[in-house]
Write a protein that holds these residues in place. Structure first.
Motif, PDB file in Angstrom:
ATOM      1  N   ASP A  55       0.848  -1.181   0.000  1.00 12.28           N
ATOM      2  CA  ASP A  55       0.000   0.000   0.000  1.00 12.28           C
ATOM      3  C   ASP A  55       0.891   1.241   0.000  1.00 12.28           C
ATOM      4  OD1 ASP A  55      -1.868   1.947   0.299  1.00 12.28           O
ATOM      5  OD2 ASP A  55      -3.057   0.850   1.770  1.00 12.28           O
ATOM      6  N   PHE A  56       1.364   1.601  -1.200  1.00 11.34           N
ATOM      7  CA  PHE A  56       2.282   2.724  -1.305  1.00 11.34           C
ATOM      8  C   PHE A  56       1.603   4.052  -0.974  1.00 11.34           C
ATOM      9  CE2 PHE A  56       4.699  -0.441  -3.574  1.00 11.34           C
ATOM     10  CZ  PHE A  56       6.000  -0.153  -3.183  1.00 11.34           C
ATOM     11  N   THR A  85       1.760   8.242   5.832  1.00 11.44           N
ATOM     12  CA  THR A  85       2.177   8.090   7.232  1.00 11.44           C
ATOM     13  C   THR A  85       3.686   7.971   7.384  1.00 11.44           C
ATOM     14  OG1 THR A  85       2.019   5.682   7.150  1.00 11.44           O
ATOM     15  CG2 THR A  85       0.035   6.885   7.780  1.00 11.44           C
ATOM     16  N   GLY A  86       4.369   7.440   6.356  1.00 12.48           N
ATOM     17  CA  GLY A  86       5.814   7.251   6.437  1.00 12.48           C
ATOM     18  C   GLY A  86       6.219   6.087   7.329  1.00 12.48           C
ATOM     19  N   LYS A  87       5.200   5.343   7.853  1.00  9.20           N
ATOM     20  CA  LYS A  87       5.537   4.193   8.702  1.00  9.20           C
ATOM     21  C   LYS A  87       5.717   2.953   7.839  1.00  9.20           C
ATOM     22  CE  LYS A  87       2.906   5.733  12.695  1.00  9.20           C
ATOM     23  NZ  LYS A  87       1.492   5.681  13.105  1.00  9.20           N
ATOM     24  N   LEU A 124       3.345   0.015   4.803  1.00  6.60           N
ATOM     25  CA  LEU A 124       3.678  -0.317   3.418  1.00  6.60           C
ATOM     26  C   LEU A 124       3.113  -1.680   3.023  1.00  6.60           C
ATOM     27  CD1 LEU A 124       5.249   0.349   0.824  1.00  6.60           C
ATOM     28  CD2 LEU A 124       7.268  -0.645   1.868  1.00  6.60           C
ATOM     29  N   PHE A 125       3.046  -2.586   3.993  1.00  9.29           N
ATOM     30  CA  PHE A 125       2.631  -3.949   3.664  1.00  9.29           C
ATOM     31  C   PHE A 125       1.151  -4.161   3.907  1.00  9.29           C
ATOM     32  CE2 PHE A 125       7.056  -4.006   4.957  1.00  9.29           C
ATOM     33  CZ  PHE A 125       7.634  -4.560   3.828  1.00  9.29           C
ATOM     34  N   ILE A 182      -0.911 -10.412   1.876  1.00 11.72           N
ATOM     35  CA  ILE A 182       0.291 -11.254   1.850  1.00 11.72           C
ATOM     36  C   ILE A 182      -0.014 -12.653   2.385  1.00 11.72           C
ATOM     37  CG2 ILE A 182       2.611 -11.524   2.852  1.00 11.72           C
ATOM     38  CD1 ILE A 182       2.856  -8.417   2.597  1.00 11.72           C
ATOM     39  N   VAL A 183      -0.833 -12.726   3.434  1.00 13.84           N
ATOM     40  CA  VAL A 183      -1.229 -14.041   3.974  1.00 13.84           C
ATOM     41  C   VAL A 183      -2.020 -14.818   2.920  1.00 13.84           C
ATOM     42  CG1 VAL A 183      -2.682 -15.214   5.689  1.00 13.84           C
ATOM     43  CG2 VAL A 183      -1.213 -13.296   6.382  1.00 13.84           C
TER      44      VAL A 183
END
Lengths: 192, 164
Positions: free
Chosen positions: A136-137, A143-145, A149-150, A155-156
């Motif tokens: 999630d770019f 947020t810069g956290k 990003l993931f 992914i699961v």
């Protein structure tokens, strides 16, 4: 009128240069998306799913879908015609000398280079799908956290699908439509 | 009516064209198929054009091509019109977000299958890696890669690098 000419030309190019069938058209469709803005990367990924779940050659399905989305029913007809024109002409030209063409050492040598090229291009197109589905770019940019990003849910799901389609004996022979439908359900239930 | 692209068509062509109508022999179909794979474009379309040409010359080739794309044309147009109408519904959005994850996996599997066939030696592995990295990093048309790699395949073969 200009739109229809461009549709024909872009898909003519795709038909002429995509080698190896099936997903080989994908890198060309991404190039069309970047160049013309006719459709988004997201729509293209959805289109792969639609093509995998409906009858017919995937290249033709994709041309029809993109043609329809950009130019309605005439667009669908023109894009599909553009895609099959080069195949049709080439086959009609070499039909008489079929065996000679296949055994020609230059044709054979060219395809020795074209096959890894096609795989490399498809893999690169796959990275673009990966970027919009597992990461999630947008949120990360806000947020810069790093954790934002993931897309962990995605992914699961990807890990489970990978295991099911490659290693689980009872499942891996199933038609892709089964996995697509299951993923759609998971997407709704877990609010992807 | 074939699901899942080119290869899915082979058994259907075999049944319809070879067994039922005797339009062509099985080994001819296999030849068509091999040529379909080593010419640009959609394999199923190439094969249909061939069979059409064999039976009725150039008009036959064109007729068979139209026949093979026609069902997809109708089905996909209907699906596309429905999809664009419902694309903004939240549940549909979530469903497609899930489906995109599946598409990643399908493309990965497809790449692995093609990889086994295409990467046969060190030079083809090198070509694959170079094309992959450059295609990810650079904004270059795939056409450029295709032309360079076709020439590359010929040069590598002539240099005697192939097969090592």
């Amino acid at each position: 009128m200009m739109l229809y000419l461009r549709l024909y030309f872009e898909f003519f190019k795709t038909g002429l240069f995509s080698v190896g069938g099936g997903m080989a058209t994908l890198p060309f469709l991404y190039a069309i998306s970047d160049k013309t803005g006719w459709f988004s990367h997201e729509l293209l990924a959805d289109m792969v799913a639609v093509s995998e779940s409906t009858p017919g050659p995937i290249g033709v399905n994709m041309a029809t879908y993109v043609g329809y989305v950009t130019g309605g029913i005439p667009g669908a007809l023109i894009a599909t015609a553009g895609l099959v024109t080069p195949c049709c002409i080439i086959i009609l030209l070499i039909a008489k000398a079929l065996k000679a063409f296949r055994q020609n050492k230059y044709v054979d040598a060219a395809f020795y280079g074209l096959q890894p090229c096609s795989v490399g291009l498809i893999a690169a197109a796959g990275m673009l799908v990966l970027k919009i589905s597992l990461f999630d770019f947008g949120l990360f940019g806000e947020t810069g956290k790093l954790i934002d990003l993931f897309n962990f849910k995605a992914i699961v799901l990807a890990a489970i699908l990978l295991i099911c389609t490659r290693y689980v004996k009872k499942l891996k022979g199933l038609h892709p439509i089964v996995f697509i439908a299951a993923s759609a359900l998971v997407g709704i239930v877990f609010a992807f | 009516m074939t699901f899942g692209g080119g290869y899915a068509m082979l058994p259907i062509i075999e049944r319809e064209i070879v067994d039922k109508r005797h339009w062509a022999e099985l080994d001819e179909i296999m030849d068509y198929y091999a040529v379909g794979q080593c010419t640009p474009g959609v394999i199923a379309v190439n094969t249909a054009t061939f069979i059409g040409y064999k039976l009725a010359g150039v008009p036959g080739g064109i007729a068979a091509t139209i026949g093979v794309v026609f069902p997809s044309l109708i089905i996909i147009t209907v699906i596309a019109s429905v999809l664009t109408a419902f694309a903004e519904v939240p549940a549909v959005k979530s469903a497609f977000a899930g489906i995109r994850v599946c598409v990643c996996v399908l493309i990965f599997n497809s790449v692995m299958k093609l990889y086994k066939k295409a990467i046969v030696d060190k030079a083809s592995l090198a070509l694959f890696i170079i094309v992959f990295i450059l295609a990810v990093l650079l904004d270059v048309s795939p056409v450029v890669f295709v032309i360079i790699c076709a020439l590359g395949g010929i040069s590598l073969t002539r240099l005697g690098v192939r097969g090592k």
